[in-house]
Design a protein around this motif. Structure first.
Motif, PDB file in Angstrom:
ATOM      1  N   ARG A  17     -48.509 -12.208  57.847  1.00 48.94           N
ATOM      2  CA  ARG A  17     -48.990 -10.905  57.398  1.00 48.94           C
ATOM      3  C   ARG A  17     -50.518 -10.898  57.439  1.00 48.94           C
ATOM      4  NH1 ARG A  17     -45.182 -12.806  53.807  1.00 48.94           N
ATOM      5  NH2 ARG A  17     -43.282 -11.562  53.537  1.00 48.94           N
ATOM      6  N   PRO A  25     -48.224  -9.399  45.193  1.00 44.13           N
ATOM      7  CA  PRO A  25     -46.799  -9.110  45.402  1.00 44.13           C
ATOM      8  C   PRO A  25     -46.520  -7.631  45.679  1.00 44.13           C
ATOM      9  CG  PRO A  25     -47.088 -10.592  43.546  1.00 44.13           C
ATOM     10  CD  PRO A  25     -48.457 -10.130  43.929  1.00 44.13           C
ATOM     11  N   LEU A  26     -47.231  -6.733  45.009  1.00 40.77           N
ATOM     12  CA  LEU A  26     -47.009  -5.308  45.208  1.00 40.77           C
ATOM     13  C   LEU A  26     -47.413  -4.892  46.615  1.00 40.77           C
ATOM     14  CD1 LEU A  26     -46.092  -2.688  43.776  1.00 40.77           C
ATOM     15  CD2 LEU A  26     -48.496  -2.307  43.165  1.00 40.77           C
ATOM     16  N   ARG A  28     -47.644  -6.875  49.205  1.00 41.94           N
ATOM     17  CA  ARG A  28     -46.742  -7.535  50.151  1.00 41.94           C
ATOM     18  C   ARG A  28     -45.444  -6.757  50.285  1.00 41.94           C
ATOM     19  NH1 ARG A  28     -47.004 -12.335  48.177  1.00 41.94           N
ATOM     20  NH2 ARG A  28     -45.153 -12.250  46.860  1.00 41.94           N
ATOM     21  N   GLU A  29     -44.897  -6.295  49.163  1.00 45.69           N
ATOM     22  CA  GLU A  29     -43.663  -5.507  49.195  1.00 45.69           C
ATOM     23  C   GLU A  29     -43.883  -4.195  49.946  1.00 45.69           C
ATOM     24  OE1 GLU A  29     -39.680  -4.281  48.201  1.00 45.69           O
ATOM     25  OE2 GLU A  29     -40.680  -6.227  48.294  1.00 45.69           O
ATOM     26  N   TYR A  30     -45.016  -3.558  49.693  1.00 50.13           N
ATOM     27  CA  TYR A  30     -45.347  -2.306  50.383  1.00 50.13           C
ATOM     28  C   TYR A  30     -45.451  -2.539  51.884  1.00 50.13           C
ATOM     29  CZ  TYR A  30     -48.286   1.641  51.911  1.00 50.13           C
ATOM     30  OH  TYR A  30     -48.801   2.727  52.592  1.00 50.13           O
ATOM     31  N   ASP A  32     -44.128  -5.002  53.668  1.00 51.44           N
ATOM     32  CA  ASP A  32     -42.867  -5.449  54.258  1.00 51.44           C
ATOM     33  C   ASP A  32     -41.814  -4.343  54.349  1.00 51.44           C
ATOM     34  OD1 ASP A  32     -43.836  -7.994  54.601  1.00 51.44           O
ATOM     35  OD2 ASP A  32     -42.708  -8.891  52.946  1.00 51.44           O
ATOM     36  N   THR A  33     -41.874  -3.368  53.462  1.00 49.71           N
ATOM     37  CA  THR A  33     -40.772  -2.410  53.376  1.00 49.71           C
ATOM     38  C   THR A  33     -41.152  -0.950  53.635  1.00 49.71           C
ATOM     39  OG1 THR A  33     -41.061  -2.055  50.994  1.00 49.71           O
ATOM     40  CG2 THR A  33     -39.645  -3.884  51.663  1.00 49.71           C
ATOM     41  N   GLU A  34     -42.443  -0.652  53.674  1.00 50.08           N
ATOM     42  CA  GLU A  34     -42.806   0.765  53.726  1.00 50.08           C
ATOM     43  C   GLU A  34     -43.922   1.093  54.714  1.00 50.08           C
ATOM     44  OE1 GLU A  34     -44.145   4.278  50.554  1.00 50.08           O
ATOM     45  OE2 GLU A  34     -43.601   2.270  49.827  1.00 50.08           O
TER      46      GLU A  34
END
Length: 209
Positions: A17, A25-26, A28-30, A32-34
């Motif tokens: 990434r 973490p927030l 990374r999640e954004y 990876d998924t959005e």
């Protein structure tokens, strides 16, 4: 974490990434998924335009952390509801510590809701924005190669301003185009490259390039 030659960060999960999405973490999640996936509904696109406007001068991480509060304050970014906001609503928003309390940006969100409604007879916000999708996408190998605006983002900015939108400058609109998949600026080594499905061959350099 391992830093690759391109500058991407390979996490403990083995996935590469960019640095901005590698530790928080927030974020990374954004990522990876959005981020970079197509947004093709009016409410979702209106929300993204508003949040990109609120982000101007701030970090995206700040906006992302405040997004639940933004959604609560702006009626889940329903253009119909926000278009009817009054001076009392503006005062309420200015007093809401959960969001970015900037009067001009708050007014822009209300203005943009009204402009979104005004576009419906002409085909709507989604078709209006997506007509500026370019014929090709960047293929950055490093973060330094990621553009901050483009010919299309300049044109989109001008077109939206003519329709009454505010806080839609060329750089902000390029960030929007990245976020909604209109361009793919995932680094070439990123595990998310090509994830939008709109640029299926963008992960493979063409001969001679």
């Amino acid at each position: 974490m391992e830093i690759a030659a391109s500058g991407v960060v390979v996490g403990p999960d083995g996935l590469a990434r960019p640095a901005w999405a590698a530790t928080d973490p927030l974020m990374r999640e954004y990522y990876d998924t959005e981020w970079g996936l197509p947004v093709t509904d009016e409410q979702g696109l209106y929300e993204r335009i508003c949040l990109e406007g609120f982000q101007a001068g701030l970090s995206w991480a700040t906006i992302l952390r405040k997004r639940p509060a933004f959604r609560a304050a702006f009626a889940d970014f329903s253009p119909d509801t926000v278009a009817g906001f009054t001076d009392a609503d503006e005062a309420r928003l200015l007093a809401d510590a959960g969001i970015v309390r900037n009067r001009l940006k708050i007014r822009a969100a209300i203005t943009n809701a009204r402009a979104t409604l005004a576009l419906r007879p002409e085909g709507g916000l989604v078709d209006f924005v997506w007509q500026f999708r370019p014929a090709a996408t960047p293929r950055p190998a490093t973060f330094a190669e990621v553009p901050t605006q483009s010919e299309e983002s300049v044109a989109l900015s001008k077109a939206l301003r003519k329709k009454g939108f505010a806080f839609v400058g060329p750089t902000t609109m390029f960030a929007l185009m990245e976020a909604i998949g209109m361009v793919d600026t995932h680094l070439m080594d990123s595990h998310r490259r090509g994830s939008s499905g709109l640029w299926p061959h963008s992960a493979v350099p063409t001969p001679g390039n």
